[in-house]
Design a protein around this motif. Sequence first.
Motif, PDB file in Angstrom:
ATOM      1  N   ALA A 196      23.403  64.457  42.037  1.00  0.00           N
ATOM      2  CA  ALA A 196      24.404  63.741  42.834  1.00  0.00           C
ATOM      3  C   ALA A 196      23.742  62.881  43.892  1.00  0.00           C
ATOM      4  O   ALA A 196      24.157  61.738  44.144  1.00  0.00           O
ATOM      5  N   ALA A 197      22.676  63.445  44.537  1.00  0.00           N
ATOM      6  CA  ALA A 197      21.969  62.664  45.555  1.00  0.00           C
ATOM      7  C   ALA A 197      21.306  61.440  44.929  1.00  0.00           C
ATOM      8  O   ALA A 197      21.367  60.324  45.480  1.00  0.00           O
ATOM      9  N   VAL A 198      20.701  61.645  43.746  1.00  0.00           N
ATOM     10  CA  VAL A 198      20.077  60.508  43.063  1.00  0.00           C
ATOM     11  C   VAL A 198      21.120  59.474  42.665  1.00  0.00           C
ATOM     12  O   VAL A 198      20.916  58.256  42.811  1.00  0.00           O
ATOM     13  N   GLN A 199      22.283  59.979  42.155  1.00  0.00           N
ATOM     14  CA  GLN A 199      23.360  59.055  41.785  1.00  0.00           C
ATOM     15  C   GLN A 199      23.876  58.301  43.001  1.00  0.00           C
ATOM     16  O   GLN A 199      24.139  57.102  42.943  1.00  0.00           O
ATOM     17  N   ARG A 200      23.984  59.066  44.127  1.00  0.00           N
ATOM     18  CA  ARG A 200      24.434  58.398  45.362  1.00  0.00           C
ATOM     19  C   ARG A 200      23.450  57.326  45.786  1.00  0.00           C
ATOM     20  O   ARG A 200      23.844  56.190  46.108  1.00  0.00           O
ATOM     21  N   ASP A 201      22.164  57.658  45.755  1.00  0.00           N
ATOM     22  CA  ASP A 201      21.154  56.667  46.131  1.00  0.00           C
ATOM     23  C   ASP A 201      21.171  55.490  45.169  1.00  0.00           C
ATOM     24  O   ASP A 201      20.993  54.337  45.589  1.00  0.00           O
ATOM     25  N   ALA A 202      21.417  55.795  43.889  1.00  0.00           N
ATOM     26  CA  ALA A 202      21.470  54.712  42.916  1.00  0.00           C
ATOM     27  C   ALA A 202      22.666  53.797  43.191  1.00  0.00           C
ATOM     28  O   ALA A 202      22.553  52.564  43.111  1.00  0.00           O
ATOM     29  N   ARG A 203      23.810  54.429  43.514  1.00  0.00           N
ATOM     30  CA  ARG A 203      24.984  53.594  43.816  1.00  0.00           C
ATOM     31  C   ARG A 203      24.757  52.770  45.070  1.00  0.00           C
ATOM     32  O   ARG A 203      25.156  51.598  45.149  1.00  0.00           O
ATOM     33  N   ILE A 204      24.118  53.420  46.078  1.00  0.00           N
ATOM     34  CA  ILE A 204      23.837  52.670  47.310  1.00  0.00           C
ATOM     35  C   ILE A 204      22.903  51.508  47.013  1.00  0.00           C
ATOM     36  O   ILE A 204      23.104  50.382  47.489  1.00  0.00           O
ATOM     37  N   ALA A 205      21.859  51.797  46.217  1.00  0.00           N
ATOM     38  CA  ALA A 205      20.923  50.736  45.870  1.00  0.00           C
ATOM     39  C   ALA A 205      21.615  49.631  45.074  1.00  0.00           C
ATOM     40  O   ALA A 205      21.363  48.437  45.287  1.00  0.00           O
ATOM     41  N   ALA A 207      24.813  48.905  45.226  1.00  0.00           N
ATOM     42  CA  ALA A 207      25.693  48.161  46.140  1.00  0.00           C
ATOM     43  C   ALA A 207      24.887  47.189  46.985  1.00  0.00           C
ATOM     44  O   ALA A 207      25.301  46.041  47.215  1.00  0.00           O
ATOM     45  N   ALA A 208      23.714  47.658  47.467  1.00  0.00           N
ATOM     46  CA  ALA A 208      22.868  46.764  48.257  1.00  0.00           C
ATOM     47  C   ALA A 208      22.396  45.592  47.413  1.00  0.00           C
ATOM     48  O   ALA A 208      22.372  44.433  47.879  1.00  0.00           O
ATOM     49  N   ALA A 209      22.030  45.881  46.146  1.00  0.00           N
ATOM     50  CA  ALA A 209      21.604  44.793  45.265  1.00  0.00           C
ATOM     51  C   ALA A 209      22.752  43.817  45.008  1.00  0.00           C
ATOM     52  O   ALA A 209      22.549  42.594  44.998  1.00  0.00           O
ATOM     53  N   ASP A 210      23.982  44.387  44.804  1.00  0.00           N
ATOM     54  CA  ASP A 210      25.145  43.503  44.606  1.00  0.00           C
ATOM     55  C   ASP A 210      25.394  42.639  45.834  1.00  0.00           C
ATOM     56  O   ASP A 210      25.701  41.444  45.720  1.00  0.00           O
ATOM     57  N   ARG A 211      25.243  43.294  47.025  1.00  0.00           N
ATOM     58  CA  ARG A 211      25.477  42.509  48.246  1.00  0.00           C
ATOM     59  C   ARG A 211      24.447  41.395  48.379  1.00  0.00           C
ATOM     60  O   ARG A 211      24.799  40.241  48.698  1.00  0.00           O
ATOM     61  N   LEU A 212      23.188  41.741  48.122  1.00  0.00           N
ATOM     62  CA  LEU A 212      22.151  40.715  48.203  1.00  0.00           C
ATOM     63  C   LEU A 212      22.378  39.619  47.167  1.00  0.00           C
ATOM     64  O   LEU A 212      22.186  38.424  47.448  1.00  0.00           O
TER      65      LEU A 212
END
Length: 501
Positions: A196-205, A207-212
């Motif tokens: 779950a933590a890895v999935q969360r970090d992946a989603r955050i990453a 989202a950050a990539a989408d924002r960039l």
Amino acid sequence: MVVGVVAAVVVAALLVLFLIFKMMWRVAEPNEALVISGSKHEGLGEGLGFRIVTGRGTLVMPGVQAVRKLSLDLNEAALDVECVTGQGIPVRVKGVVIFKVGDDMVSIANAARRFLDQQKQMSARVHNVFAGHLRSIVGGLTVEDMIRDRERLTGETRAASGVEMEKLGLIIDSLQIQEILDPTGYIKNLAAPHAAAVQRDARIAQAAADRLATEAEQEAAARKAEATRNSQIQQAGYQAEMDKAAALAHQAGPLADAAARQEVVVQETRVAELEAQRREQQLQADVRKPADAQAYQTRTLAEAERDARISSAQAQAQETELAAVAEATRVKTAAAAEAEATRARGLAAAEATRATGEAEAAASRARGLAEAEASKAKGLAEAEAIKARAAALAENPEAVVAQQLAENWPDIVTAAAEAFGGVDHMVVLNGADGVSELFAKALTMGGTGLGLARQLLSTVNGAAAPQGVADRAVPESVPILVEADGDAEGGAQPGDGAGRG
């Protein structure tokens, strides 16, 4: 012919011998060992009934000795063992064991005794050995220990199986735990928080990539719009220049006429300017040059006069400065001399003051010592006098009182007379006796004289005063008439009725 027969026999004999030798000679390959039974065992003691040959050839007696081969190749045994951990959780451990027969004679002999005719079952035997030890070791571990420290599980299993493998004549080249399966899902649940933590970090990453990426796209769109705007502005500028060129082409004729007229006006203006310059130069030559010459002469004379005054003032200032410097030097020298003299006088005065102070201190110390000695002597004398008076008072108190009164009688009378200091006229009705009684009454009632007498009496320890002096009473029937006048100095006037009765 005999020779040919003999030669054929020799050749045939040699051929037979070669064939016999070929049949009797056995060579061990590098990956195998020859186990020859029916002979003594080399190097392992007596009574084994076989010998081992590796890496070389040997003679075997056909019909007497039997030769069999033991493979020294690597063997592999797959492990698939169901175990239960110390937590009571069932798991399946999968791995692989790479083993072979040992290269030493003891290991080959042990392996030959156990696996010479059952070499294909060697892997099953090894699997059974490792399975038992693996179940025992897993039973003392937790799932977490098995997952995080597989080297420990491998090392303990290898160490536990090493003794038994040595008895079997086998050595372990490699033991690998390939997989730990959990049919209950315990391992999966352990991994769930981390997943779950890895999935969360992946989603955050993500989202950050989408924002960039969005920001980059927006920036690219903005740059594209800016480029479009700049292109349109440039096109509009080019169109304006084209329109201007066309308008200029249409106005070429009128502009040419206007330019010709402008040139005429310019030339006329130029002629007028030249005429004005000529007149100005004429005025310069006729008027300004003489005026400038006169002004230059006047200014030069004024500057010369000013320079002369400045030089005179500077010379006077230098003279004054030199005089001031000389005066300052003189004053400084005089002040230094005066300061030196003042310092010398101060030192002399200080020495004199110190000497005077020391002398006065010595004199004061001597006077103090003398006064102390005098006070001491006076005190001792007074003490001796008081002691003597006390002794006399003890022996004859009346004589002592009388002596004290006699010595201080003038002071007593003076104090008693102060009662008559403010009397202007005094009339005594009974003559001299009245005067005596009046003084006795004053001594008794005046207070001051009586107090002095009592003070004297107290010095002799309260002794009684003589009769007729302190205790004498004035008859109250004596008539006395006293008149006071502020202008009189005091005292009785004989002519005013003294002695009348």
